[in-house]
Structures are given as structure tokens and as C-alpha cells.
Scaffold this motif. Structure first.
Motif, PDB file in Angstrom:
ATOM      1  N   MET A 172      73.649  10.397  97.323  1.00 15.99           N
ATOM      2  CA  MET A 172      73.598  11.718  97.210  1.00 15.99           C
ATOM      3  C   MET A 172      73.824  12.467  98.525  1.00 15.99           C
ATOM      4  O   MET A 172      74.538  13.427  98.546  1.00 15.99           O
ATOM      5  CB  MET A 172      72.267  12.165  96.717  1.00 15.99           C
ATOM      6  N   LYS A 173      73.106  11.893  99.586  1.00 15.80           N
ATOM      7  CA  LYS A 173      73.356  12.616 100.902  1.00 15.80           C
ATOM      8  C   LYS A 173      74.718  12.224 101.419  1.00 15.80           C
ATOM      9  O   LYS A 173      75.335  13.159 102.307  1.00 15.80           O
ATOM     10  CB  LYS A 173      72.265  11.673 101.879  1.00 15.80           C
TER      11      LYS A 173
ATOM     12  N   ARG B  73      77.328  12.508  99.358  1.00 17.03           N
ATOM     13  CA  ARG B  73      78.171  13.610  98.991  1.00 17.03           C
ATOM     14  C   ARG B  73      78.039  14.703  99.301  1.00 17.03           C
ATOM     15  O   ARG B  73      79.025  15.469  99.744  1.00 17.03           O
ATOM     16  CB  ARG B  73      77.960  13.603  97.549  1.00 17.03           C
ATOM     17  N   ILE B  74      76.820  15.128  99.942  1.00 19.02           N
ATOM     18  CA  ILE B  74      76.707  16.592 100.507  1.00 19.02           C
ATOM     19  C   ILE B  74      77.168  16.495 101.977  1.00 19.02           C
ATOM     20  O   ILE B  74      77.718  17.680 102.334  1.00 19.02           O
ATOM     21  CB  ILE B  74      75.034  16.836 100.599  1.00 19.02           C
ATOM     22  N   ALA B  75      77.009  15.224 102.609  1.00 16.18           N
ATOM     23  CA  ALA B  75      77.784  15.562 103.920  1.00 16.18           C
ATOM     24  C   ALA B  75      79.099  15.505 103.745  1.00 16.18           C
ATOM     25  O   ALA B  75      79.927  16.447 104.654  1.00 16.18           O
ATOM     26  CB  ALA B  75      77.528  14.070 104.524  1.00 16.18           C
TER      27      ALA B  75
ATOM     28  N   LEU C  86      81.066  17.079 101.325  1.00  8.39           N
ATOM     29  CA  LEU C  86      81.317  18.393 100.910  1.00  8.39           C
ATOM     30  C   LEU C  86      81.061  19.353 102.249  1.00  8.39           C
ATOM     31  O   LEU C  86      81.979  20.490 102.338  1.00  8.39           O
ATOM     32  CB  LEU C  86      80.329  18.907  99.940  1.00  8.39           C
ATOM     33  N   LEU C  87      80.058  19.360 102.948  1.00  7.38           N
ATOM     34  CA  LEU C  87      79.843  20.037 104.454  1.00  7.38           C
ATOM     35  C   LEU C  87      81.046  19.811 105.327  1.00  7.38           C
ATOM     36  O   LEU C  87      81.650  20.931 105.765  1.00  7.38           O
ATOM     37  CB  LEU C  87      78.604  19.435 105.016  1.00  7.38           C
TER      38      LEU C  87
END
Length: 70
Positions: free
Chosen positions: A1-2, A4-6, A8-9
Motif C-alpha cells: 500500500m505504501k 502505491r502511494i509513493a 502516485l506521489l
């Protein structure tokens, strides 16, 4: 999950011109109008789009509150 967020950012930070494109287009339309009806319509649309999620979440919390009280 982290991960994917990274990703996206990183993508959002790498493409800031793409993110600002819609704001410039809306501003150009609003500035070209003389009577201000378009600006009023855009503002009403923004308020409508902003209010609906808050109303839905408030209704959900109210429903949960009623269920917990019983």
C-alpha cells in the motif's frame, strides 16, 4: 500500500503542468465573459460537487449513531 502511494506521489509531483491545465482553461472562460453568469455557474457547480460528499458522510454517521444508540 505504501508503495502505491509513493508511486502516485511521484507521478503527481512529476507532472504539475498537467494538473494545472484545467484551472487555466476555466479561468480563461470566466475572464472572457462580461456578464459573470459563467462564473456564477462554475461557483455553483463547485459548491454542489463539494457539498454532496459531506452530506453523504454526515448521513452515514447519523445512521451509525442511531444504530449504536439502540
Amino acid at each position: 500500500m505504501k508503495f502505491r502511494i509513493a508511486i502516485l506521489l511521484i507521478v503527481l509531483l512529476a507532472l504539475p503542468q498537467t494538473l494545472d491545465a484545467q484551472c487555466a482553461m476555466c479561468r480563461a472562460v470566466v475572464e472572457s465573459e462580461a456578464d459573470g453568469k459563467t462564473a456564477e455557474g462554475i461557483n455553483n457547480g463547485i459548491v454542489y460537487l463539494m457539498a454532496i460528499p459531506y452530506i453523504l458522510v454526515a448521513g452515514l454517521f447519523y445512521f451509525i449513531y442511531k444504530k449504536m444508540r439502540n
